[in-house]
Design an enzyme around this catalytic site. Sequence first.
Site, short mmCIF file in Angstrom:
data_model
loop_
_atom_site.label_atom_id
_atom_site.label_comp_id
_atom_site.label_asym_id
_atom_site.label_seq_id
_atom_site.Cartn_x
_atom_site.Cartn_y
_atom_site.Cartn_z
N CYS A 471 9.92 0.75 -9.16
CA CYS A 471 10.27 1.22 -7.81
C CYS A 471 11.64 1.91 -7.77
O CYS A 471 11.83 2.91 -7.06
CB CYS A 471 10.21 0.07 -6.81
SG CYS A 471 11.16 -1.39 -7.28
N ASP A 595 8.70 3.80 1.15
CA ASP A 595 8.42 2.69 0.23
C ASP A 595 7.80 3.21 -1.07
O ASP A 595 6.68 3.75 -1.07
CB ASP A 595 7.47 1.70 0.90
CG ASP A 595 7.42 0.36 0.19
OD1 ASP A 595 7.71 0.33 -1.02
OD2 ASP A 595 7.10 -0.65 0.85
N HIS A 597 6.57 1.49 -3.42
CA HIS A 597 5.57 0.55 -3.95
C HIS A 597 4.14 0.96 -3.62
O HIS A 597 3.18 0.28 -4.03
CB HIS A 597 5.83 -0.87 -3.39
CG HIS A 597 7.21 -1.38 -3.70
ND1 HIS A 597 8.27 -1.19 -2.84
CD2 HIS A 597 7.69 -2.04 -4.77
CE1 HIS A 597 9.35 -1.74 -3.38
NE2 HIS A 597 9.03 -2.27 -4.54
#
Length: 644
Positions: A471, A595, A597
């Site tokens: 990430c 994000d 992820h």
Amino acid sequence: MASENQDPAIRILCRRLQIIKNESGIQWLIGSPFFPRYTVISTFRCIHTTSSNPLSPDFSKESDDIRTLLPKGFEVIGALIVGKDCTFDKIAKEAINASCNMRKSLSSDANLGSQEELIGAVVDLNNAKDVRFFVSKDGQLDSLESVSSIVYEDNPEKFVWERGCLLHCALQVKLPLYYQPSKPYDVHEIYMRAADAVASKFRDLQVTCLIEALNETSGAIVLRGSELSTDSSSSSSELKGSDTKALLCSHFSSRSKDITSFSSIEESADKIQVCFLLNKSMNSVKPSAPIAEYYPATQETQLLVVGHKLEVLCYASKDLSLAYGISKLVIPALVDQLHSMRKVSIPDLLKRHPELHPYHFLPPGILHPITVLYELSYGETELKQVETRRSLHLRLGLPFDRPLLRISNAIDIVGKKHSSNLVQKGSSFLKDVHLTIPSSGVSGGVASLVQGSYQYYHYLHEGLDDSGWGCAYRSLQTIISWFKLQNYTSIDVPSHREIQQALVEIGDKDPSFIGSREWIGAIELSFVLDKLIGASCKIINVRSGAELPEKCRELALHFENQGTPIMIGGGVLAYTLLGVDYNDASGDCAFLILDPHYTGSDDIKKIVNGGWCGWKKAVDSKGKHFFLHDKFYNLLLPQRPNMV
């Protein structure tokens, strides 16, 4: 347009005037003969003065610069003087007198400016909000009229491009210069004559112009030299396009373009391509074979070939005849550019002639294109090029930490950047995902967001399974894509392996780190940004997620002043922060999170609806923080390099 009996009104198209606190100076007000009178589209700061007096322009240097920068179809229509304790009437006369002299310096017509409707504007630094405008209807300094009606255009792009279009012409010129080695400095005079001969060819009756719409499928038309000739006594008012029998520029205007939502000149402005051809064989009375003539040199002779690439943009009203536009705009622009190149080339002609190339730009806040001559024998980071750009930033009022006038930011008039069939690395990634998200829900908040474009990098991109460890790498890739898209760097966005390689090269990691799945944090990201693109970083430490709202004011200032994406790292998690929405009075705030992820396909609706890009309240309705844990956090705030 106001009639002669109505009180004059100043129309302002530019969104700001270059008024710098505690700094006196003069600015040229730019307009166009195709606009209603007293319409100001931009301002150019005067940067050349004859002495220490900032209100005494060096008209020779100023006119040389503006003649290159300003496309034909725009012109100096006045001046604005910024000073202290101003006597408005007196200073306004000085402003109009300066603009008269500038117009004379820019034109070969010695009478230009003597009977013009010009604007004199004055700003007193003791009250910088008070801009006083005066006009001189007949060019006489003793008959100034104060103007109280100031109109600010709501949609200036629509105003400019609904009524006008761009004429574009590119031409390669090669000048063979023959001179005697015993008289090397004769080459200067030979070069001058050769350039003048090329300039005169544009008016040759044997010239043919091929005219077509750029990036459109409409057919081309041809105009011959005899159709381009115009009466030299024509007044400037003829630039309104009164010859209804001639084909107008509107012939090539697109009827389908919506100027209301202006995006860029490449997409929104009508563009007309002009190509010059010269009929050297002409029409023979009777058929004959080609003849080659040989003139041997009588003494030793050397040959020097000087090449120039000319490329000009001109702004023309759509109701202007094409013949008049080419004769009065395109040809003078080509001649001026050739003479500008000649002036730069002459001093070092025998040592090396500069590799000059014209580029066109549309910097933020400026409504019309500008043209810059860059010497390509110098790299963009060399001192001479940097000084040239810094001078341009100063004249145009552009910030000095934005590479707005680098070659990579030039306008792509003819679609060269997109002509290749090759797909550039990273070209398929989603850009600017946050533009489609709903509001944050912070009552009375002020949103401070990332400035410019970025690409969204997340888990599983490019076939790499980095779930659970990549990430921070993905956040770094998003940050570097921002620097690349803003033209701070030309490097490709690095892969995970290339990021690891950079950390090994600087001695931060052992060689075994390359190819591993080890997590990296804010410190490592700062090292990579410094090594790969020369960007420094500021790191903010937060002891827990609960303390993050206390940093909202500082984060808002970062987005307003730097505008770069931020990486938030804590534990084994990393996020990309794109903005904050903060109510200073109540303390309520929200964070715009991208994000990394996410593991799905690049479907923007799926990403937004799934909350992978969106506003996150610091504390939700259940009193929980939006992070999955409450551990120590580092915030990496990349800084823009101080570069032009």
